[in-house]
Each structure stands twice: as C-alpha cells, then as structure tokens.
Design an enzyme around this catalytic site. Sequence first.
Site, PDB file in Angstrom:
ATOM      1  N   CYS B   7     -69.950  -9.749  -8.747  1.00 17.57           N
ATOM      2  CA  CYS B   7     -70.532  -8.546  -9.355  1.00 17.57           C
ATOM      3  C   CYS B   7     -71.938  -8.881  -9.813  1.00 17.57           C
ATOM      4  O   CYS B   7     -72.451  -9.960  -9.549  1.00 17.57           O
ATOM      5  CB  CYS B   7     -69.664  -8.025 -10.496  1.00 17.57           C
ATOM      6  SG  CYS B   7     -69.794  -8.936 -12.030  1.00 17.57           S
ATOM      7  N   GLY B   8     -72.570  -7.975 -10.540  1.00 14.08           N
ATOM      8  CA  GLY B   8     -73.966  -8.157 -10.910  1.00 14.08           C
ATOM      9  C   GLY B   8     -74.196  -9.246 -11.939  1.00 14.08           C
ATOM     10  O   GLY B   8     -75.209  -9.920 -11.929  1.00 14.08           O
TER      11      GLY B   8
END
Lengths: 145, 89
Positions: B7-8
């Site tokens: 994810c980020g």
Amino acid sequence: MKFLERDLVDLNVDADSPEHAIRAAGQLLADADAVSPAYINAMIQSYRKNGPYFVLAPHLAIPHARPEDGVKEAAISMIRLEKPVVFGHSAHDPVRLVFALGASTSDEHLMLLKRLMQLLSRKEHIDMLLKVQSYQDMLPILGGK
Amino acid sequence: MKILCVCGLGQGTSLILRMNVETVLNELGVTADVEHMDVSSASSMQADYIITNSELAKSLGDHDATIILVENYFDQEEIKTALEKHLSQ
C-alpha cells in the site's frame, strides 16, 4: 486501544471534499487524545501524495498516516457522510463512510485491524452502518474484544 | 514463493490485505512468505508476486514480480479468485 467508541463515531458529517472528510474523521481521534493534530495533516498529505488508494472497498475510505506522525494510542474513528464524497477512486467512489486509523506499532494495532476487518468483511454490516439511526444501533455489530 | 502486499504507507492498508491474503492462501493450501510494505520499499524488493490495487500498480510498472491486482481489500472472494488465477499459471 480505542475501537469505534461512542466519542469516536459521528453519523452525521457534512463534508464537501475528501480533505474535509479526512479532517473530520481525524479530529475525532485528536479530540479523544489518540493522535496529535499533526497526524491529521499527515493523513491529508498522504492523500495528496499517494492518491485515494485507501478507498479500500465500495464507499469505504480508511485514511491513515505513519505511527511516527503523531499517534498516541492505537485507535479507529468513523464518520458517516451526509452527502457522498468523490475521492477520485476508479472503482469505489463515492465514499460514504470514513474510518480514520491511528496506526501504532504495537500489537494493539494488529488487534484493531482485525476488529475492523471483522466489521467490514460482511456486506450486511456495511449496509447497516449506512442506515443506523444512532450509535446504540451499531453496537450489535461492533463485536467484542 | 515470496508475496508482497503493498500500500502507500505500509502501515494499515497493506496489513489488512496481508491478513486476508494469508487466510486465502491457507484455504488454498499454499505456503508462501508473505510480507506487507509501502510501495517504495516494494519497488526495490525481490519477490515472486506483488499484490496491490490498480492505483498503486502504476508505480510498480518495471518490477520483475508478477503484479496481482485486488480492488477490494476486504473481499476474500476477489482475493481468492485473483490468487487462483495467477498461482495456477
């Protein structure tokens, strides 16, 4: 650890932008002293930098930042938006529920995420969260420890 | 076999994905080394598969690993279908 306690839930929030919605959900965490105000800004910065990837499922956004951005205690808040807000996600827009996650490095973080998953992995729970009239009505699906 | 869930930030979202991926792998009877991390760490990490969504996959375009796209991180059925499709190839 604080998981959607009464003061971390607001079912009637009027927000006109993703940043406004993230700020409102983050403010609940800050008011409960689970995060510092800087953490709210870090969540918004992450949205600006990384985009709306945290819109994880239809109508659900889970903004968060890093533990070192100002988390005091692992916690999750929730706001329900009176008007759906477009976050720019290709599949899951518009967003109706925003869960702000105060991510810690502790085991509590893992427990918190497990409880969130139990809540959100069933569609009927999400339908219920979209409809409930009061916090009291949510209690049956929030689950125990 | 090494699988990265990405994810980020590598804090919340990827961990949720990892927990669901591990559940699905269990059901499928597949043993794998599963890790979660942020997108920039993942870009320099060797792996067989990277599971992420289409928003972030763009930043992993030149990675050697096979990219598996999952759009709903809570939907174990979608994760299962995606994994079955790629792991059987």
